[in-house]
Every structure is written in C-alpha cells, then in structure tokens.
Design a protein around this motif. Sequence first.
Motif, PDB file in Angstrom:
ATOM      1  N   LEU A 183       0.820  -1.209   0.000  1.00  0.00           N
ATOM      2  CA  LEU A 183       0.000   0.000   0.000  1.00  0.00           C
ATOM      3  C   LEU A 183       0.854   1.261   0.000  1.00  0.00           C
ATOM      4  N   HIS A 186       1.297   2.389  -3.472  1.00  0.00           N
ATOM      5  CA  HIS A 186       0.054   2.468  -4.255  1.00  0.00           C
ATOM      6  C   HIS A 186      -0.484   3.900  -4.153  1.00  0.00           C
ATOM      7  N   GLY A 189      -4.300   4.328  -3.558  1.00  0.00           N
ATOM      8  CA  GLY A 189      -4.637   4.015  -2.176  1.00  0.00           C
ATOM      9  C   GLY A 189      -4.165   5.092  -1.210  1.00  0.00           C
ATOM     10  N   VAL A 419     -11.240  -3.787   2.867  1.00  0.00           N
ATOM     11  CA  VAL A 419     -11.602  -3.433   1.494  1.00  0.00           C
ATOM     12  C   VAL A 419     -13.098  -3.157   1.398  1.00  0.00           C
ATOM     13  N   LEU A 487      -9.293   3.993  -1.217  1.00  0.00           N
ATOM     14  CA  LEU A 487      -8.640   3.243  -0.146  1.00  0.00           C
ATOM     15  C   LEU A 487      -8.958   1.753  -0.259  1.00  0.00           C
ATOM     16  N   ASP A 489      -9.753   0.164  -3.022  1.00  0.00           N
ATOM     17  CA  ASP A 489      -9.021  -0.344  -4.181  1.00  0.00           C
ATOM     18  C   ASP A 489      -7.559  -0.585  -3.841  1.00  0.00           C
ATOM     19  N   GLY A 490      -6.978   0.361  -3.089  1.00  0.00           N
ATOM     20  CA  GLY A 490      -5.574   0.228  -2.722  1.00  0.00           C
ATOM     21  C   GLY A 490      -5.328  -0.980  -1.840  1.00  0.00           C
ATOM     22  N   ILE A 491      -6.199  -1.216  -0.887  1.00  0.00           N
ATOM     23  CA  ILE A 491      -6.034  -2.382  -0.006  1.00  0.00           C
ATOM     24  C   ILE A 491      -6.221  -3.670  -0.790  1.00  0.00           C
TER      25      ILE A 491
END
Length: 513
Positions: A183, A186, A189, A419, A487, A489-491
Amino acid sequence: MSEDTSTLREETTEREGLALRTRIRNNPRPFLMWAVPMSILIAVEFGTYAGIVLGALDALVLGVTGLLDVLVGLVSASAEQMIVDVQNTLVSTLRGAGGFTDNIITLFSRDVIPNQGYQTGPNSGWNGTFLGLPPAYAWALRFSLIIAYSLFTAYWTFRGWLVYRKHYREADWTPTDNIIENLRDHQWGQFGIVVLVLFLTMAVFGPALGPTTVERNIQSSYEYTIQYYSEEDGSVQTTYVGQANFGSKSKGGSQNVGPMSYDDYGRFHPFGTIPNGRDLFTFMMGGARITMIVTGIAIIGAAIIAALLSMFSAYYGGSVDLAVLTTADGVVSVPQLLLLIMVSAVFANHWLGQILDGGMLLALVFAFTTWPFLWRAVRGPALQVAQEEWILAAKSYGQTPRKIMRKHMFPYILGYLLVYASMSAGGIIISLSALSFLGNGLGISAPTPAWGRAISLGQDYVSGPSWHISLLPGLMIVLLVTGLNALGDGIRDAIDPETVGDEGEEAAAGGGG
C-alpha cells in the motif's frame, strides 16, 4: 542469511511469550524515541481529544442504557427505573468532565489564533484578530496549522506501528505486513488515506477549523454578539450573531455572500453563506463530525459482526454456517429505507431517538443492514484459511477456538474486511446524506448540521449566484466517497498485487457485482 535478518530473528525469538510491558522495559529506547514526540502532539491538543472521547462515551452510555431501558421496561418497571438512575449518574459525571475539558486551551484553538474582529474605520486595521491580521488571513493561518498538525500526527501514529512491528511484536511476520508495504507504493490508495485523514480532521477539529463555531453561528446564534464597523453610522456597533445572519443571506440575485468573501459585518466566509445567513464552512464542519461519527459507528459495528460470524461459520461449518447464512438472507430481505422510516417514526418522541440528534438510531440500522454484505465478502477467505495446515496444526496442539480465530484467522481476513468496509462506508455516507436531503423527520435532526440538508437548502439557487450552497457540499460528499473507494481499491491491490491493471479492473467489477 544476512546478519541483520539473523539478529532480528533472534530478537523476535526472545520476545515470544513476554508481555508487551516487559518487552518495552527490556528495550525502552525505540519506544521512548517515539512516545516522547507523540506525548507532545497529544498534550498540545489534549482538550480536543478529551472532549471527543467524553462525547463518544456519553453517546455510548446513552445508547447502551437506552436499549436496555427499552428491553427491560417490557419486563420490570423497577429494573427500568434503576437503569435510568444509572444512566443519569454516568451522564452527569461525563458531562461534568466535559465541561472541564471545554475550558482547556489548546494550541490551535480560536482563543490562541482568533479570526473574528472589527475595524474602527473604513480603512483601519483589525482589532481582536491574531496579530491584527485580516480575518481571512488569521483563519487561513489556523486552518493551515491544524491540517499540517493532523497530517504529521497521522504519520507519527503510523511510525509507532512500525516501531512496534520491528522491536516489540511477538510475530516476525503477519499478513498485514505485506499489505502495508504494498500500500505504501500504491498512489491511488495513498490518495484515499489522505482524504480519510482530512475528513477525520474535519470531524475532530471542526470547531477550530471553521471561521466560527456551530454553537455560536447555528444552534444559539441569539445568545452571542459580535462587533462590527457600521458605514452608515461611522462607528463600531454591537449586534447578535443571529441578526447578522439575517443580513447575510444567500438567496441569489443581489442577496448573496459567496465563497471567499466578507459579509457586511466584517465576517469572513470561506464557502459563503446559506439561505438563512449561516456560515456554510462551519455548517460543513459540523456536518463532517456527525457524518463521520454515525458512519464510523455503523461500519465498525457491521465489521465486528461480520468478522465474528464469518470466523464462527468457517471454523465450525455445517449447521452453524447454514444458520448464519439463513439469518443474513433474512436481514438482506428487509428494505433498508423502510426500516429507517419505521425506526424514525417509532422513536420520534423517545429520548433514545435524540442521541446524536437521531444519529445513533441511524447508525444501528445501518450496522444491522450492512453486516450481511460484509459477511458474504469475508466468508470465502475465512473458509479458505480455516482449511490451511497451520489451523489444523493449531487444533492438534489443543489451542482453543477463540485463540485460533484471534491469532490465525482474523489477521488473514482483516485485509478483505477493510476493502469492503471502506467501500460500504461510502454507501452509508450517501444514504445518510440522502435521508437529510429528504427531511420530514428523516436523517439528522435540525439544527445540527447535515450535508444533505445543505444541498436541499440550495437546490433552488443552483443556477444563480448562490450556486455554492448545493455544489460545495455535494463535492465534499463525492470527494469523501471517492477517497474511501480509492482506499478500498488500494487495499485490494495490496492484498493481491497481481490484480493491478486489467485483472484489477475485472476483480473490481466482480466485487461490485
């Protein structure tokens, strides 16, 4: 094996089986190097944090005792009265402590950096503001310092987790480590994290971020006065805040106070005013606090229920899994809007419906209707980890189901839970705003600010000079929901980096379905 890796593994082995306090005592230097700056960061805003904690405890006590009061009242009137007495005692104690913390001066309060003042002539300097600065500059200075302080505090909190992971955690590695490392690279994220931190800052520091406060400008405007220079009389006059609001309305045409402008009373409005003359930025900060509190209670409650039930159903399987599945299907079949309307109507005149200005009941309904979706999302990973060799080994060594779930299953499903929880939180925020937009007893009760109500107030002026009333709150809702989805999507990508790109888009589409 490198020397650093060998040393870290030896330190980890030495920490196993020791209490956290013992581990810190055996190696205090890393903890102190982090804790001393953190203590300073907390101390300069202790009054703010203490007020938030006491307010949360007050709402929690009212909510828990309120539910007990309703349930026990069906059985015993004497027991109901005892619960009410306990509630009154606890609430009185908490509010007494809250009154004490309200008087604690914090570093970035408006008492230290005031932005409200007055002029003595048409071209004179400002009296009452920080260093005699114009109100706009004084407010911008305080706003910038609070944002910088909040971002640094968030970073230093994360730094504390790194110190714990490296020097004091028993396990050498957990699934969370890879997620966080991925992360950190990313950008989408990270955008979500920054947005979340900024909106949490609005919720925590809202009274100091705004050019005025909700109490002075919205809830009790005729209990406070301001001084201003009157061009008609050529002198300094005093008037009630409510009267000044009456003369600062934004209703299109020539009756408008737009963003980044002053009204006739020398008050600066970063977002302009709304149709009743109240400051829109202050309104939005108050709305941010109640929105984040209600959303936080709802999503945390739903996540706890989903995590517990997913681990139970995966660990025991069979009839337990079937019972949870049947219950989840039953909850999903209940229309959320209908349930919200029914609950609001039943508790309209009950004091339980007044907790958090109706927000507590909304949070409970959202939690009740959201957990099945989170449970379905994490049930698959829970079933998968329940069949892993280390779970079977833990069972063979006689570890209790509770310990197996806490130490071996929960860390594995936590990423998936985050998520879907972050994405579900966006839906709760939109629903909460929609309820306040509809009004008629739904949503957060007036005069407590609510983002949806601001949009409703400005819908008749969207095409005129007062466009800001609806547009700015709408953009804030979009930004927050987008940040939460980013967030999530990043996780998701951090859990499985191979989903980035085309595969990530397919996974996102599948998850959304």
